[in-house]
Design a protein around this motif. Structure first.
Motif, PDB file in Angstrom:
ATOM      1  N   ARG A 234       0.849  -1.206   0.000  1.00  0.00           N
ATOM      2  CA  ARG A 234       0.000   0.000   0.000  1.00  0.00           C
ATOM      3  C   ARG A 234       0.883   1.254   0.000  1.00  0.00           C
ATOM      4  O   ARG A 234       0.627   2.205  -0.735  1.00  0.00           O
ATOM      5  N   ILE A 235       1.916   1.254   0.831  1.00  0.00           N
ATOM      6  CA  ILE A 235       2.819   2.421   0.907  1.00  0.00           C
ATOM      7  C   ILE A 235       3.482   2.631  -0.447  1.00  0.00           C
ATOM      8  O   ILE A 235       3.539   3.742  -0.975  1.00  0.00           O
ATOM      9  N   SER A 236       3.952   1.546  -1.016  1.00  0.00           N
ATOM     10  CA  SER A 236       4.670   1.625  -2.287  1.00  0.00           C
ATOM     11  C   SER A 236       3.757   2.170  -3.390  1.00  0.00           C
ATOM     12  O   SER A 236       4.162   3.037  -4.172  1.00  0.00           O
ATOM     13  N   THR A 237       2.503   1.720  -3.402  1.00  0.00           N
ATOM     14  CA  THR A 237       1.558   2.211  -4.415  1.00  0.00           C
ATOM     15  C   THR A 237       1.253   3.679  -4.164  1.00  0.00           C
ATOM     16  O   THR A 237       1.253   4.497  -5.083  1.00  0.00           O
ATOM     17  N   PHE A 238       1.001   4.028  -2.910  1.00  0.00           N
ATOM     18  CA  PHE A 238       0.657   5.412  -2.568  1.00  0.00           C
ATOM     19  C   PHE A 238       1.795   6.366  -2.938  1.00  0.00           C
ATOM     20  O   PHE A 238       1.562   7.466  -3.443  1.00  0.00           O
ATOM     21  N   LEU A 239       3.017   5.949  -2.690  1.00  0.00           N
ATOM     22  CA  LEU A 239       4.161   6.832  -2.958  1.00  0.00           C
ATOM     23  C   LEU A 239       4.658   6.692  -4.399  1.00  0.00           C
ATOM     24  O   LEU A 239       5.701   7.247  -4.758  1.00  0.00           O
ATOM     25  N   GLU A 240       3.895   5.982  -5.175  1.00  0.00           N
ATOM     26  CA  GLU A 240       4.167   5.848  -6.614  1.00  0.00           C
ATOM     27  C   GLU A 240       5.623   5.518  -6.902  1.00  0.00           C
ATOM     28  O   GLU A 240       6.270   6.154  -7.736  1.00  0.00           O
ATOM     29  N   GLY A 241       6.139   4.573  -6.163  1.00  0.00           N
ATOM     30  CA  GLY A 241       7.504   4.121  -6.418  1.00  0.00           C
ATOM     31  C   GLY A 241       8.581   4.954  -5.747  1.00  0.00           C
ATOM     32  O   GLY A 241       9.707   4.505  -5.611  1.00  0.00           O
ATOM     33  N   LYS A 242       8.242   6.196  -5.286  1.00  0.00           N
ATOM     34  CA  LYS A 242       9.274   7.022  -4.627  1.00  0.00           C
ATOM     35  C   LYS A 242       9.252   6.718  -3.125  1.00  0.00           C
ATOM     36  O   LYS A 242       8.841   7.547  -2.305  1.00  0.00           O
ATOM     37  N   VAL A 243       9.660   5.526  -2.809  1.00  0.00           N
ATOM     38  CA  VAL A 243       9.543   5.060  -1.419  1.00  0.00           C
ATOM     39  C   VAL A 243      10.883   5.223  -0.706  1.00  0.00           C
ATOM     40  O   VAL A 243      11.913   4.765  -1.223  1.00  0.00           O
ATOM     41  N   SER A 271      11.535  -2.748  -3.786  1.00  0.00           N
ATOM     42  CA  SER A 271      11.910  -2.549  -5.181  1.00  0.00           C
ATOM     43  C   SER A 271      12.237  -1.073  -5.349  1.00  0.00           C
ATOM     44  O   SER A 271      11.351  -0.220  -5.303  1.00  0.00           O
ATOM     45  N   GLY A 272      13.520  -0.777  -5.443  1.00  0.00           N
ATOM     46  CA  GLY A 272      13.949   0.620  -5.519  1.00  0.00           C
ATOM     47  C   GLY A 272      14.121   1.259  -4.150  1.00  0.00           C
ATOM     48  O   GLY A 272      14.368   2.448  -4.025  1.00  0.00           O
ATOM     49  N   PHE A 273      13.937   0.486  -3.130  1.00  0.00           N
ATOM     50  CA  PHE A 273      14.182   0.961  -1.762  1.00  0.00           C
ATOM     51  C   PHE A 273      14.627  -0.241  -0.930  1.00  0.00           C
ATOM     52  O   PHE A 273      14.554  -1.376  -1.402  1.00  0.00           O
ATOM     53  N   ASP A 274      15.117   0.020   0.282  1.00  0.00           N
ATOM     54  CA  ASP A 274      15.564  -1.077   1.144  1.00  0.00           C
ATOM     55  C   ASP A 274      14.545  -1.347   2.232  1.00  0.00           C
ATOM     56  O   ASP A 274      13.864  -0.420   2.689  1.00  0.00           O
ATOM     57  N   ILE A 275      14.478  -2.579   2.647  1.00  0.00           N
ATOM     58  CA  ILE A 275      13.698  -2.909   3.850  1.00  0.00           C
ATOM     59  C   ILE A 275      14.671  -3.504   4.861  1.00  0.00           C
ATOM     60  O   ILE A 275      15.334  -4.510   4.573  1.00  0.00           O
ATOM     61  N   LYS A 276      14.776  -2.838   6.010  1.00  0.00           N
ATOM     62  CA  LYS A 276      15.697  -3.315   7.036  1.00  0.00           C
ATOM     63  C   LYS A 276      14.879  -3.852   8.208  1.00  0.00           C
ATOM     64  O   LYS A 276      13.700  -3.491   8.348  1.00  0.00           O
ATOM     65  N   ILE A 277      15.484  -4.648   9.022  1.00  0.00           N
ATOM     66  CA  ILE A 277      14.778  -5.191  10.189  1.00  0.00           C
ATOM     67  C   ILE A 277      15.591  -4.825  11.433  1.00  0.00           C
ATOM     68  O   ILE A 277      16.798  -5.074  11.484  1.00  0.00           O
ATOM     69  N   ALA A 278      14.929  -4.153  12.391  1.00  0.00           N
ATOM     70  CA  ALA A 278      15.660  -3.674  13.577  1.00  0.00           C
ATOM     71  C   ALA A 278      14.933  -4.080  14.851  1.00  0.00           C
ATOM     72  O   ALA A 278      13.846  -3.569  15.133  1.00  0.00           O
TER      73      ALA A 278
END
Ligand SMILES: Nc1nc2c(ncn2[C@@H]2O[C@H](COP(=O)(O)OP(=O)(O)OP(=O)(O)O)[C@@H](O)[C@H]2O)c(=O)[nH]1
Ligand SMILES: [Mg+2]
Length: 333
Positions: A234-243, A271-278
């Protein structure tokens, strides 16, 4: 002081020239002891009053009466200063507010490894959300150290401000962090409600909080992971890829062992951004896990901005408005 006014009175003890007041409470213009002519006195008094008037006070930033900062308030901070915006999402009770309280208390006790506190334009808001935790004296950890977050205006995100200094190189970093009710995330997941999430377009980082206990439990694990993947999409769609980069902040790590392995498959969604786990433990009733564990790593990771020339804490170069996401967001409102 004007020389003429040192000799305006017959009485040597007269302090009119210093105070502008007659010690005998006589009217200065009709006082029988005055030496100078009325015309001189009037002209000199005007000059003296001009001299003794204090210079105008330096204009201080005035922030709105609500405890967290409005977008308007943040303009005063971001004017000419680069602030990192951290949008914190997560369903109710997952520990968004607790992570902010823990960060604030670590800074207040000078215990945030690698950083020191310099300033905050929202100390009162931090004090308010930290009340419960301040009352907690060592002993059994209460179930609720923070209250459910409610906003004054249910549609507008509030920000908390912190200015930190990195001890290693004295670099300064200004942070604006949101403290939102979890319902904003629930309605994003369930009904794709995005009308009040415009601030995410200005975010430099998104934190998504998830309770490690719910990942550990077999009967909730898949459901929570499924909702997390829905949220990221949802975030990725809302931010139109500029995540911006997303950090999944795994809270309550004082209560369960490492659950990160169950979350790593979510990293494939990046995709085009990182997902980290903390993993973090904002509070802790576990002797082996100090309260605030993991918060320092969370903050130390913030200057590491993906695809950005602005990797240093406090860049000296002027930054144009076009590259300032917060300014674009403010200007577009
Ligand atoms: N032991 C422990 N308790 C935690 C931790 N994080 C949060 N809590 C507890 O969980 C409760 C809920 O956390 P909050 O930070 O208020 O949750 P929230 O995400 O802000 O919830 P909403 O404001 O309702 O959206 C708090 O009152 C804390 O007592 C943690 O890392 N360890
Ligand atoms: Mg909260």
């Amino acid at each position: 002081m004007d020389q003429e006014l040192d000799n305006i009175c017959r009485k040597p003890e007269c302090t009119y020239s210093q105070t502008g007041q007659c010690v005998l409470n006589n009217d200065a213009l009709t006082c029988p002891d005055r030496l100078a002519s009325i015309a001189d006195l009037v002209a000199s008094t005007v000059r003296v009053r001009g001299e003794i008037v204090l210079s105008a006070p330096v204009e201080m930033e005035r922030l709105s009466s609500s405890l967290s900062l409005t977008v308007n308030d943040t303009k005063k901070i971001t004017r000419g200063r680069y602030c990192k915006i951290i949008g914190i999402l997560g369903v109710p009770g997952t520990g968004k507010t607790a992570s902010l309280v823990s960060l604030y208390l670590l800074l207040a006790h000078d215990k945030l490894k690698g950083f020191r506190f310099l300033d905050s334009k929202s100390v009162m808001a931090f004090e308010e959300i930290s009340k419960g935790a301040r009352r907690w004296n060592i002993g059994k950890l209460p179930e609720h150290l923070t209250a459910h977050t409610e906003l004054q205006d249910e549609r507008i995100a509030g920000y908390l401000h912190l200015r930190l200094q990195q001890i290693e190189d004295n670099g300064i970093m200004d942070l604006l962090l949101t403290d939102l009710p979890g319902e904003w995330t629930t309605t994003l997941i369930e009904t794709n409600r995005t009308d009040r999430l415009g601030f995410l377009k200005a975010a430099d980082r998104i934190w998504i909080t998830v309770n490690a206990e719910e990942i550990e439990k077999i009967n909730t694990r898949q459901y929570i992971i499924h909702r997390l993947s829905l949220l990221i999409n949802r975030i990725s769609t809302f931010l139109e890829g500029k995540v911006p980069d997303i950090t999944i902040v795994v809270t309550h790590c004082d209560k369960v062992a490492n659950v990160a392995e169950y979350l790593t498959p979510l990293q494939a969604l990046a995709s085009g951004f990182d997902i980290k786990i903390a993993p973090i433990a904002s509070f802790s009733g576990n002797d082996n896990v100090p309260p605030g564990s993991g918060i320092d790593e969370l903050i130390a990771d913030l200057p590491k901005m993906r695809n950005s020339s602005i990797s240093e804490f406090w860049p000296n170069a002027d930054i144009s408005e076009e590259t300032r996401h917060i300014l674009q967001f403010q200007n577009n409102r």
